[in-house]
Design an enzyme around this catalytic site. Structure first.
Site: not given
Ligand code: SDX
Length: 398
Positions: A280, A332
């Protein structure tokens, strides 16, 4: 930051042409862009607030109508206000025939999120007052959109895939009738209806998430509410945002059992793939909404072996993801499992997120237009410069 008044500096021609810019990280990470009285997302995940109330408190106790009234008007309703609001919301739970006819044109293979945006723009076309931003009209329009959006998704689905028009049963409250119609008329039990309603309340609003901020950007140009919510649905459709709950259940079904979790996660991470339902932008420790949904899964697990298996897999996933990546689960992951247990087709999971969040979107639209400044950030251009036009015959000479 935008939204804060910087002290007016003595303006010269130079400073007018080249003001002091503030550079922010890509994706607006950790950037505050404006203030709001609607909700606050606590990074520690303990006290996420909706109009002063804890989101988990509302998820546990508030009806959809009570929570919607709170998000829109800023306080919980008294009995007569709740009756009046519920009656108004209930009276709007229908679709114009021309909109139904247009929904019949939807191809059976279309992604259901398109039904919402498409249907809203149709409703906007038939609203002669769509551009009237007077506050009474805005609240009437918000209630109309909140009541009708579920029917756009439901009838888009049932008409395009089964040729069936699903009629509302206005003797039921909003959440129970919406769940009944999603399931093609199959009446939910009171427990199923309350679990579903609780998830809608938990989805209702959540700070400046991507789809809500989209709403505010469109509202800031003083465009109409239908266009703003249609845009928000487009943002929510993405798998990194609202699309995650459908991906999460597909993942749980693919993993199959708690024993497979660790291997599955390690393989995915090895391929640098995201685990859906985890991570998140704000919650780095815990998503408090999951606590309420966990209680619902535990209740369903008392009588359902499948619910028990999902819970065991979720526990294993949370343990593994925290150990390997220090990343918590999010709402989710839990709604994906809950909706599957409520016998909802998985293509509907993201539309349901919209059916809850539309209350927040409309409230943010009204807050933005009521104290507006058009949202227009500055770009940092790093493309080529100093090129001059050459006629075709002089260009691309071999
Ligand atoms: C919602 O914003 C809100 O409030 C959203 C929400 C709402 O009520 O509106 O809460 C609803 O959208 C919840 C999120 C649902 N999405 C997912 O579950 C999809 C998987 N999650 C990711 O895509 C990610 O965590 C995000 C998009 C939710 C957040 O992305 P960020 O803040 O841009 O973080 P990032 O992608 O830069 O990740 C930081 C690190 C990375 O590793 P490095 O490249 O630095 O080594 O954490 C890793 C990412 O690869 N990472 C994950 C991960 N989420 C982040 N690795 C594996 N699995 C994951 N799910």
């Amino acid at each position: 930051m935008c939204g804060q008044k910087t002290e007016a500096k003595k303006e010269t021609k130079e400073t007018k042409a080249e003001p002091q810019y503030i550079r922010i990280p890509k994706g607006c990470v950790n950037v505050i862009v404006d203030t709001t009285k609607i909700s606050y997302v606590d990074p520690k995940g303990q006290i996420t607030i909706i109009r002063g109330y804890r989101i988990d408190d509302l998820g546990k106790h508030a009806s959809f109508e009570e929570a919607a009234y709170l998000v829109l008007f800023g306080r919980l309703p008294c009995e007569d206000e709740l009756k009046e609001f519920s009656k108004k919301l209930n009276s709007e739970r229908w679709l114009p025939v021309k909109v139904i006819d247009a929904l019949k044109q939807i191809p059976p293979f279309a992604h259901p999120m398109f039904y919402g945006s498409y249907g809203l723009l149709l409703l906007g076309m038939y609203d002669p007052d769509e551009g009237d931003l007077s506050i009474d009209k805005l609240y009437d329009r918000a209630i109309r959109i909140i009541a009708k959006l579920p029917l756009l998704f439901i009838n888009g689905w049932h008409l395009s895939r089964y040729g069936r028009l699903i009629e509302p049963d206005r003797s039921l409250n909003h959440a129970k009738d919406v769940l009944r119609m999603i399931r093609g008329g199959n009446m939910p039990t009171d427990t199923e209806a309350r679990a579903f309603e609780s998830s809608l309340v938990l989805y209702m609003d959540h700070g400046f998430n991507a789809s809500t901020f989209t709403t505010r950007v469109i509202a800031s140009t003083l465009s109409d509410m239908y266009s703003a919510i249609a845009g928000a649905i487009g943002a929510l459709k993405g798998p990194l945002h609202g699309g995650a709950n459908q991906k999460a259940i597909e993942m749980l079904l693919e993993i199959g059992s708690p024993e497979n979790v660790r291997w599955y996660v390690e393989e995915k991470l090895k391929r640098h793939e995201k685990i859906m339902g985890f991570g998140h932008r704000v919650y780095k420790l815990h998503d408090p909404r999951t606590d309420v949904l966990r209680e619902w899964l535990e209740k369903l697990a008392e009588t359902s072996g499948e619910a028990k298996k999902f819970l065991d897999m979720i526990n294993e996933l949370e343990k593994t993801m925290w150990e390997l990546k220090r990343i918590p689960s999010n709402i989710d992951l839990y709604t994906g499992a809950l909706y599957y247990l409520l016998k909802i087709p998985k293509e509907f999971y993201t539309p349901i997120f919209a059916i809850g969040r539309v209350v927040g979107w409309t409230a943010h639209y009204i807050e933005q237009v009521s104290n507006n400044k058009i949202i227009r950030p500055k770009e940092d251009y790093d493309g080529p410069r100093g090129l001059t036009y050459k006629p075709l015959e002089e260009r691309c000479k071999r």
